[in-house]
Enzyme design. Structure first.
Site, short mmCIF file in Angstrom:
data_model
loop_
_atom_site.label_atom_id
_atom_site.label_comp_id
_atom_site.label_asym_id
_atom_site.label_seq_id
_atom_site.Cartn_x
_atom_site.Cartn_y
_atom_site.Cartn_z
N ARG A 260 1.81 12.16 -9.60
CA ARG A 260 1.55 10.98 -9.13
C ARG A 260 3.53 10.94 -10.15
O ARG A 260 4.44 9.84 -8.80
CB ARG A 260 1.19 10.01 -10.30
CG ARG A 260 -0.05 9.65 -9.40
CD ARG A 260 -0.85 8.14 -10.19
NE ARG A 260 -2.68 8.46 -9.74
CZ ARG A 260 -3.03 8.20 -8.77
NH1 ARG A 260 -2.69 7.31 -7.67
NH2 ARG A 260 -4.37 7.80 -8.97
N ASP B 210 -4.02 5.54 6.29
CA ASP B 210 -4.69 6.57 7.11
C ASP B 210 -5.63 6.21 7.66
O ASP B 210 -5.37 5.98 8.96
CB ASP B 210 -5.36 7.45 5.08
CG ASP B 210 -5.33 8.61 5.51
OD1 ASP B 210 -5.58 9.05 6.51
OD2 ASP B 210 -6.73 9.04 5.28
N PHE C 122 -2.06 16.03 3.94
CA PHE C 122 -2.06 15.52 2.06
C PHE C 122 -1.43 15.58 1.30
O PHE C 122 -0.70 16.34 1.18
CB PHE C 122 -3.05 15.82 1.99
CG PHE C 122 -3.84 15.16 1.00
CD1 PHE C 122 -4.75 14.03 0.74
CD2 PHE C 122 -3.81 15.25 -0.52
CE1 PHE C 122 -5.32 13.57 -0.22
CE2 PHE C 122 -4.24 14.71 -1.67
CZ PHE C 122 -4.58 13.43 -1.55
N GLU D 72 0.86 -1.41 -0.20
CA GLU D 72 0.23 -0.03 0.16
C GLU D 72 0.57 1.83 -0.39
O GLU D 72 2.32 1.29 1.03
CB GLU D 72 -0.87 0.04 0.99
CG GLU D 72 -2.90 -0.43 1.05
CD GLU D 72 -2.98 0.58 0.62
OE1 GLU D 72 -2.11 1.17 0.08
OE2 GLU D 72 -4.39 1.41 0.92
N ASP D 73 -0.02 2.33 -0.45
CA ASP D 73 1.37 3.79 -0.70
C ASP D 73 0.83 4.06 0.76
O ASP D 73 2.09 4.55 1.30
CB ASP D 73 0.36 4.25 -1.70
CG ASP D 73 -0.48 4.81 -1.20
OD1 ASP D 73 -1.54 3.74 -1.11
OD2 ASP D 73 -1.29 5.17 -2.55
#
Ligand code: 5GP
Length: 175
Positions: free
Chosen positions: A164, A102, A151, A98-99
């Site tokens: 990206r 959160d 963010f 996973e990036d």
């Protein structure tokens, strides 16, 4: 309104940590049948670098599409699979790549889903973790960096599909 980017993690810092994660995974899984499940789209760059830092021959890579944020920055809490794995994972050692974790809702959902498919084990490797936003508790077995509640974009992560391709992780600020 103009958008400005402030670097949070530079290329060298990310590369060094990804190498360490790869080495740790190589040690932990020697001789096992590992499947890296790359959660699209945000993890594609992380996974590309991570898999090359893993020194194992019996490694498979598969992709899973999940629906995350739309044009905004808040999670809906609903996780939708938009593209499923290409093969079964029964009996295999799965590492979900996973990036960012959160709220934790995406990973919690994927862990539940994968467990119904009888893998030998399921672990999580995430580049980033924002513990301040956790809504469910998830164990991140291999973690790149813990970050504050901002963010972030770049290195695969987007804001409305932009950024990206940045080689570093940054914070978007608006003037
Ligand atoms: P969770 O389900 O843990 O709330 O969210 C996981 C997904 O939300 C991540 O895979 C990512 O796509 C998106 N996300 C969460 N925080 C951020 C962030 O700071 N920046 C970006 N670009 N995406 C984020």
């Amino acid at each position: 309104m103009s958008e400005r980017l402030v670097t949070m993690l530079d290329q060298e810092t990310i590369a060094a940590r990804v190498k360490e994660l790869g080495a740790q995974i190589s040690r932990d899984y020697q001789g096992q049948n590992v499947v890296l499940v790359v959660v699209l789209k945000g993890s594609f760059l992380f996974a590309a670098d991570l898999c090359r830092a893993i020194d194992m021959h019996n490694l498979r890579i598969d992709f899973l599409g999940v629906r995350s944020y739309g044009e905004g920055t808040e999670t809906s809490g609903v996780v939708q699979i938009t593209q499923d794995l290409s093969r079964p994972i029964a009996g295999e050692d799965v590492i979900i790549v996973e990036d960012i974790v959160d709220t934790g809702l995406t990973i919690a959902h994927l862990m539940d889903l994968f467990r119904t498919r009888n893998p030998r084990s399921v672990k999580v490797c995430a580049l980033l973790h924002k513990p301040a936003r956790a809504r469910v508790s998830v164990d991140v077995d291999y973690l790149g960096f813990t970050i504050e509640d901002k963010f972030v974009v770049g290195y695969g992560l987007d804001f409305a599909e932009k950024y990206r391709n940045l080689p570093y992780i940054g914070i978007v600020t608006r003037d």
